[in-house]
Enzyme design. Structure first.
Site, PDB file in Angstrom:
ATOM      1  N   ASP A  79      -8.957  -7.230  -5.652  1.00  0.00           N
ATOM      2  CA  ASP A  79      -8.061  -6.637  -4.662  1.00  0.00           C
ATOM      3  C   ASP A  79      -7.135  -5.574  -5.231  1.00  0.00           C
ATOM      4  OD1 ASP A  79      -9.133  -8.234  -2.735  1.00  0.00           O
ATOM      5  OD2 ASP A  79      -7.528  -9.715  -2.748  1.00  0.00           O
TER       6      ASP A  79
ATOM      7  N   ARG B 120       7.572  -9.204   2.104  1.00  0.00           N
ATOM      8  CA  ARG B 120       6.911 -10.270   1.342  1.00  0.00           C
ATOM      9  C   ARG B 120       7.601 -10.557   0.009  1.00  0.00           C
ATOM     10  NH1 ARG B 120       0.343 -10.044   2.278  1.00  0.00           N
ATOM     11  NH2 ARG B 120       0.417  -9.950   4.565  1.00  0.00           N
TER      12      ARG B 120
ATOM     13  N   ASP C 129      -2.751  -3.960  -3.956  1.00  0.00           N
ATOM     14  CA  ASP C 129      -2.565  -5.048  -2.993  1.00  0.00           C
ATOM     15  C   ASP C 129      -1.206  -5.694  -3.253  1.00  0.00           C
ATOM     16  OD1 ASP C 129      -3.095  -6.761  -0.919  1.00  0.00           O
ATOM     17  OD2 ASP C 129      -4.420  -8.059  -2.053  1.00  0.00           O
TER      18      ASP C 129
ATOM     19  N   ASP D 291      -0.073 -12.587  -6.183  1.00  0.00           N
ATOM     20  CA  ASP D 291      -0.676 -13.407  -5.128  1.00  0.00           C
ATOM     21  C   ASP D 291      -1.013 -14.770  -5.707  1.00  0.00           C
ATOM     22  OD1 ASP D 291      -0.529 -11.234  -3.467  1.00  0.00           O
ATOM     23  OD2 ASP D 291      -2.659 -11.189  -2.956  1.00  0.00           O
TER      24      ASP D 291
END
Length: 489
Positions: free
Chosen positions: A210, A290, A234, A238
């Protein structure tokens, strides 16, 4: 035939129940105990600093329990592995390469991802034994493809300026016990569809990555500390697919849209056992959203400095628990973006009972946090004798966030990332297991190999569906309905 089906159901019923258990095998059974342990350590460090204030060394005794744990030793470089004892929160069990050999990276190249050259970072991270990886000097490591890290590794950039960029960046997949410390990570781009070595004995085909800065996939006991992350395609970090036991601390995030994602998707039930501590970080210029964005799990956001967001700071869906304590939230000028929190694509009637709470947070420039569920009551404060340190001391706790000695605005940029691509496939190596200490945190986090609950659940549920369809076709719908009721009760 019916007797055979009954025998099969009796045999597989315990496995079906286990596979439907929404907890992970290594999650902490009492997350509030971890929260109180973090509060205790911050309070102890800050009290110690106040007592020593008259003769304080500016390089240590900041009140930050992680930094105070090792930086006050003027000879810390002779005992680098002391760092492994300094983690807090859910990632406290991360051993990294503790008790392993030192591996000195002396070559910044990354030309062969199948047969990496000894002396390179790629050669170091794929080894099976525990390693404490350090660097011979300042390095710019431009990755050819994603760097797949094996279990029991510490990447320790202290004493050097280490930059990791390029294709794929850092992947932690199906592994445990990794520490990443004092590293610049930026401009990470998607790559893949090639063979990459993940252990000395395993080369696997990888799909397209990603472009995350750090991708954590079905891994546990991970600690990311004093890193500077920006400008990836991205996410900067994550953590998905049943990952747990993670601490992200003392890091500096800038110039990015989707900063931290915790949880694969709303329907991935094993992420209900995800537990993450986010502490003493600085969320700086150029960030949009985020910080983090959570799906399921228990997320402790404590003593961070949020100086900019354009949409929201903390978001979530699928009923995550958000425990926000002692942070400073500085809202943007935009009157439509003052709210710290965002329930993503969810009606209030659904999220009103989600447990989101704020305690000791400082709201600046009109920022406001919308609590919900049990977070709207005072029961947590009454249940605990530990008070979180107020957001008023954030300047001191986040004084050294990011890479030591680096500029606070990480504007090292080639291009601004955007968009997402489909995830990679393949698996990393296993690495050795640890005997586990006979202490509280040892019992909390365990040391067994992580299992892929998603695959198990899929297989067993498929078997169940086949059995129900067979009974429906051969014995009628009434019996199949009784069978379903039996399994669900």
């Amino acid at each position: 035939m019916l007797s055979v089906i009954c025998i099969l159901l009796v045999s597989f019923f315990p496995l079906i129940i286990v596979s439907l258990n929404l907890t992970l095998p290594h999650q902490h059974p009492y997350p509030e105990a971890v929260v109180q342990d973090v509060q205790r350590k911050v309070n102890e460090s800050f009290s110690r600093r106040q007592l020593l204030d008259a003769t304080i060394n500016t390089q240590c005794q900041t009140g930050n329990p992680i930094d105070d744990c090792w930086r006050c030793d003027p000879n810390w470089s002779k005992n680098r592995q002391r760092l492994a004892d300094c983690a807090i929160g859910f990632g406290q069990g991360a051993m990294g390469g503790k008790n392993g050999k030192y591996y000195v990276v002396s070559d910044s190249s990354d030309t062969d991802v199948v047969n990496p050259k000894p002396g390179t970072l790629r050669h170091a991270v794929i080894q099976d034994e525990p390693l404490w990886i350090i660097f011979s000097g300042d390095m710019y490591i431009i990755l050819k493809h994603e760097l797949i890290v094996n279990s029991y590794k510490t990447i320790d950039g202290r004493g050097a300026k280490v930059h990791i960029t390029g294709n794929g960046c850092i992947t932690l997949q199906y592994i445990s016990n990794v520490i990443i410390h004092n590293i610049h990570i930026y401009n990470c781009r998607p790559s893949g569809n090639t063979d990459i070595r993940s252990t000395p004995t395993h080369v696997g085909h990888r799909g397209r990555s990603d472009g995350d800065g750090i991708s954590i996939f079905n891994s546990r006991n991970i600690w990311i500390d004093h890193c500077a992350l920006s400008h990836c395609t991205d996410g900067l970090i994550d953590a998905i697919m049943g990952s747990t036991g993670i601490t992200i601390s003392n890091s500096y995030f800038t110039h990015h849209d989707e900063v931290i994602l915790l949880g694969h998707d709303d329907g991935y039930l094993p992420d209900s056992g995800m537990q993450v501590t986010i502490a003493f970080n600085h969320f700086g210029v150029g960030l949009v959203q985020r910080m983090p964005r959570c799906r399921r799990g228990y997320i402790h956001v404590v003593n961070n400095d949020f100086t900019e967001w354009q949409m929201y700071a903390i978001g979530g869906s699928a009923n995550p628990t958000i425990n926000s304590q002692g942070n400073r939230y500085t809202a943007p000028v935009d009157a439509n973006a003052k709210e710290v929190t965002k329930r993503v694509d969810t009606d209030e009637g659904e999220w009103s009972d989600w447990n989101w709470r704020t305690e000791g947070d400082v709201m600046v420039n009109g920022a406001f946090f919308v609590p919900s569920g049990e977070g709207m009551s005072n029961q947590y404060a009454k249940a605990s004798s530990m008070e979180p340190q107020s957001g008023a001391i954030i300047d001191q706790l986040t004084l050294n966030a990011g890479v030591f000695g680096a500029p606070r605005d990480n504007s090292i940029s080639i291009s601004y990332g955007g968009g997402t691509t489909t995830g990679a496939t393949g698996s990393g190596g296993g690495g050795p297991t640890t005997n586990g200490e006979n202490d509280f945190f040892g019992m909390m986090f365990g040391s067994a190999t992580p299992q892929n609950l998603s695959t198990t659940t899929t297989i067993l549920m498929s078997l169940l569906i086949i059995l129900v369809l067979y009974i429906t076709n051969n014995y009628g719908g009434q019996l199949s309905l009784q069978l379903l009721l039996l399994l669900l009760l």
